[in-house]
Design an enzyme around this catalytic site. Structure first.
Site, PDB file in Angstrom:
ATOM      1  N   ASP A  77     -12.203 -61.586  16.243  1.00  0.00           N
ATOM      2  CA  ASP A  77     -11.596 -60.515  15.432  1.00  0.00           C
ATOM      3  C   ASP A  77     -12.644 -59.828  14.573  1.00  0.00           C
ATOM      4  O   ASP A  77     -12.563 -58.628  14.340  1.00  0.00           O
ATOM      5  CB  ASP A  77     -10.569 -61.045  14.406  1.00  0.00           C
ATOM      6  CG  ASP A  77      -9.542 -61.957  14.985  1.00  0.00           C
ATOM      7  OD1 ASP A  77      -9.188 -61.775  16.151  1.00  0.00           O
ATOM      8  OD2 ASP A  77      -9.082 -62.858  14.241  1.00  0.00           O
ATOM      9  N   GLU A  95       4.299 -72.396  13.631  1.00  0.00           N
ATOM     10  CA  GLU A  95       4.626 -70.961  13.638  1.00  0.00           C
ATOM     11  C   GLU A  95       6.086 -70.748  14.018  1.00  0.00           C
ATOM     12  O   GLU A  95       6.585 -71.324  14.992  1.00  0.00           O
ATOM     13  CB  GLU A  95       3.699 -70.232  14.613  1.00  0.00           C
ATOM     14  CG  GLU A  95       4.000 -68.746  14.716  1.00  0.00           C
ATOM     15  CD  GLU A  95       2.882 -67.933  15.355  1.00  0.00           C
ATOM     16  OE1 GLU A  95       1.698 -68.269  15.127  1.00  0.00           O
ATOM     17  OE2 GLU A  95       3.184 -66.985  16.072  1.00  0.00           O
ATOM     18  N   HIS A 143     -10.143 -65.115  13.740  1.00  0.00           N
ATOM     19  CA  HIS A 143     -10.844 -65.651  14.910  1.00  0.00           C
ATOM     20  C   HIS A 143     -12.247 -65.045  14.896  1.00  0.00           C
ATOM     21  O   HIS A 143     -12.425 -63.909  14.442  1.00  0.00           O
ATOM     22  CB  HIS A 143     -10.240 -65.192  16.230  1.00  0.00           C
ATOM     23  CG  HIS A 143      -8.799 -65.529  16.463  1.00  0.00           C
ATOM     24  ND1 HIS A 143      -7.765 -64.809  15.928  1.00  0.00           N
ATOM     25  CD2 HIS A 143      -8.234 -66.491  17.233  1.00  0.00           C
ATOM     26  CE1 HIS A 143      -6.610 -65.327  16.355  1.00  0.00           C
ATOM     27  NE2 HIS A 143      -6.859 -66.341  17.144  1.00  0.00           N
ATOM     28  N   ASP A 158       6.269 -61.781  17.138  1.00  0.00           N
ATOM     29  CA  ASP A 158       5.449 -61.766  15.917  1.00  0.00           C
ATOM     30  C   ASP A 158       5.886 -60.720  14.902  1.00  0.00           C
ATOM     31  O   ASP A 158       5.057 -59.971  14.372  1.00  0.00           O
ATOM     32  CB  ASP A 158       3.965 -61.524  16.259  1.00  0.00           C
ATOM     33  CG  ASP A 158       3.298 -62.729  16.895  1.00  0.00           C
ATOM     34  OD1 ASP A 158       3.745 -63.861  16.646  1.00  0.00           O
ATOM     35  OD2 ASP A 158       2.318 -62.536  17.641  1.00  0.00           O
ATOM     36  N   HIS A 173       6.927 -69.600  17.548  1.00  0.00           N
ATOM     37  CA  HIS A 173       6.594 -70.612  18.549  1.00  0.00           C
ATOM     38  C   HIS A 173       7.678 -71.689  18.574  1.00  0.00           C
ATOM     39  O   HIS A 173       8.020 -72.208  19.632  1.00  0.00           O
ATOM     40  CB  HIS A 173       5.246 -71.255  18.242  1.00  0.00           C
ATOM     41  CG  HIS A 173       4.101 -70.295  18.273  1.00  0.00           C
ATOM     42  ND1 HIS A 173       2.803 -70.676  18.064  1.00  0.00           N
ATOM     43  CD2 HIS A 173       4.054 -68.963  18.495  1.00  0.00           C
ATOM     44  CE1 HIS A 173       2.003 -69.627  18.152  1.00  0.00           C
ATOM     45  NE2 HIS A 173       2.748 -68.571  18.401  1.00  0.00           N
ATOM     46  N   ASP A 220       6.810 -63.950  22.153  1.00  0.00           N
ATOM     47  CA  ASP A 220       6.308 -64.079  20.788  1.00  0.00           C
ATOM     48  C   ASP A 220       6.186 -62.670  20.185  1.00  0.00           C
ATOM     49  O   ASP A 220       5.125 -62.064  20.241  1.00  0.00           O
ATOM     50  CB  ASP A 220       4.927 -64.760  20.895  1.00  0.00           C
ATOM     51  CG  ASP A 220       4.429 -65.333  19.588  1.00  0.00           C
ATOM     52  OD1 ASP A 220       5.212 -65.395  18.633  1.00  0.00           O
ATOM     53  OD2 ASP A 220       3.251 -65.730  19.550  1.00  0.00           O
TER      54      ASP A 220
HETATM   55  C1  XLS Z   1      -0.574 -66.793  19.175  1.00  0.00           C
HETATM   56  C2  XLS Z   1      -1.024 -67.578  18.030  1.00  0.00           C
HETATM   57  C3  XLS Z   1      -2.389 -67.190  17.479  1.00  0.00           C
HETATM   58  C4  XLS Z   1      -2.921 -68.283  16.602  1.00  0.00           C
HETATM   59  C5  XLS Z   1      -4.383 -68.227  16.336  1.00  0.00           C
HETATM   60  O1  XLS Z   1       0.585 -66.821  19.560  1.00  0.00           O
HETATM   61  O2  XLS Z   1      -0.049 -67.522  17.046  1.00  0.00           O
HETATM   62  O3  XLS Z   1      -2.305 -65.967  16.827  1.00  0.00           O
HETATM   63  O4  XLS Z   1      -2.261 -68.316  15.372  1.00  0.00           O
HETATM   64  O5  XLS Z   1      -5.130 -68.335  17.477  1.00  0.00           O
HETATM   65 NI    NI Z   2      -0.250 -68.246  15.102  1.00  0.00          NI
HETATM   66 NI    NI Z   3       2.007 -66.665  17.845  1.00  0.00          NI
END
Ligand code: XLS
Ligand code: NI
Ligand code: NI
Length: 437
Positions: A104, A268, A101, A309, A271, A307
């Protein structure tokens, strides 16, 4: 030159027997599987935000992770050091792609023009590092969710002034993505949704979102950005409901607003599960409707409803993901971006390596198994048999549109009850288990 990950060597393939935790057991980039190298199949990308910017903080606790490259009190210096450290990391890991991003890679300053000036400075450093290493972005994106101005959304904010800010940020993010040679560009609508419908005009906000996407397409064409746009579906978090809920919701949006030519999806794992699907469902939906683009690889925790991750280390998941990707024809502009972060207690730099190595190995194994499954055609054969009856006269007449309700009623009156057949789910699951070993 400062080494930001001292003591960590370049990670190499040593094979399944190795005891070295800083080596690949399964990911052998040059090995050819089904006509392409593992590297070409998997197209791994490191994500900048979680890997280099995540500090272990959670809603209850302060950061736990400190790094050598973010110790300066000058945010621009931090940005430069982090970029340099990132390229050391990419090279040591042997990964050729990265995702970012705008926020970032460079800090937000007092005004948009100051922010863009700093961004330009960091992008020229990144360009130099890219030229030295041959590493390129898989995709770029703009952060339209962290700054308080976006608290009520970006393109779906009730304020046109905020909408304009979002446009200005995406404009710049597209320019730098082009400059860095990114293969694609992602829209993740972090706050494009609502907390309550009591203060939200859902229809109007959706139309604003579509308007925004059309402007982005216009600008992309204007500057000559060739790569695809991706929408990344997510049903909730941070908002209670997000407009890009899942693959089929995004598909409906893209169709209704005539955006299908320019957009695909970035799917993702975590998600998908938040939307009440599994990854395979989202992938199969995207492939079935020609909107598959790229993957954000991670995993959730079955006991946690957000999420999380986590790094993907589940062999079932990676096998089925790669099976779907192979069946769909493989990645073109997309790839596997590790949108995954360390756990709060994993505070050492080496943890970042273990996390990526483990996930890459799990995908490499998944690829190998998926390719064998396809080579043997076992699942294809199961599908072929299951739908074989559609080859009959009746099936052909239905599929071609030749039959109507009256014909079908006549058929039933003549032939009576159909033969019921087992779906053989347990048997198929056993077959899959035979391959996953
Ligand atoms: C957040 C998203 C984010 C996107 C990019 O849950 O996964 O990281 O991949 O903005
Ligand atoms: Ni993402
Ligand atoms: Ni995500």
């Amino acid at each position: 030159m400062t080494e930001y990950f001292p003591g960590i060597p370049t990670i190499r393939y040593e094979g399944p027997g190795t005891r070295n935790s800083l080596a690949y057991r399964h990911y052998n980039p040059a090995e050819v599987i089904a006509g392409k190298t593992m590297e070409q199949h998997l197209r791994f990308a490191v994500c900048y935000w979680h890997t280099f910017k995540f500090a272990g903080n959670d809603p209850f606790g302060l950061p736990t992770i400190g790094r050598m490259y973010n110790s300066s009190s000058d945010p621009v210096r931090v940005a430069e050091e982090t970029m340099t450290a990132a390229f050391e990391f990419f090279q040591k890991l042997g990964v050729k792609l990265w995702c970012f991003h705008d926020w970032d890679i460079a800090p937000e300053m007092q005004t948009l023009s100051e922010t863009n000036a700093v961004l330009d400075r960091i992008v020229s450093l990144a360009t130099k590092l890219q030229d030295d290493t041959g590493i390129r972005p898989l995709w770029g994106t703009a952060n339209l969710f962290s700054n308080p101005r976006f608290m009520a959304g970006a393109a779906t904010s009730p304020s046109p002034h905020v909408f304009a800010w979002a446009a200005a940020k995406v404009k710049k993010a597209l320019e730098i993505s082009l400059e860095l040679g990114a293969e694609g560009y992602v829209f993740w609508g972090g706050r494009e949704g609502y907390e309550t419908l009591l203060n939200t005009d859902l229809k109007r906000e959706t139309e604003h979102l579509a308007r925004f996407m059309h402007m982005a397409v216009d600008y992309k064409k204007e500057i000559g950005f060739q790569g695809p746009f991706y929408i990344e579906p997510k049903p909730k978090e941070p908002t209670k409901h997000q407009y890009d809920f899942d693959a089929s919701t995004c598909h409906a949006f893209l169709q209704k607003y005539d955006l299908l030519d320019d957009f695909r999806l970035n799917i993702e794992v975590n998600h998908a599960t938040l939307a009440g699907h599994d990854m395979l469902h989202e992938l199969e939906y995207a492939f079935a409707h020609d909107i598959f683009g790229s993957i954000d690889a991670n995993r959730g925790d079955t006991l946690l409803g957000w999420d999380t991750d986590q790094f993907p280390t589940d062999l079932y998941l990676t096998t089925l993901t790669m099976y779907s990707v192979l069946r769909g024809g493989g990645f073109t502009t997309g790839g596997l971006n590790f949108d995954a972060k360390l756990r709060r207690q994993s505070i050492d730099p080496v943890d970042l390596f273990h996390a990526h190595i483990g996930s890459m190995d799990t995908f490499a194994r998944g690829l190998r198994i998926a390719s064998k499954l396809r080579e043997d055609g076992v699942l294809e054969e199961i599908l072929r048999e299951r739908y074989a009856e559609w080859g009959s006269e009746l099936g052909r007449r239905i599929e071609s549109g030749a039959a109507g309700f009256a014909d079908l009623e006549k058929h039933v009156l003549q032939t009576g009850e159909p033969e019921c057949r087992s779906g053989r789910q347990e048997h198929i699951e056993n077959i899959l288990n035979d391959y996953i070993q």
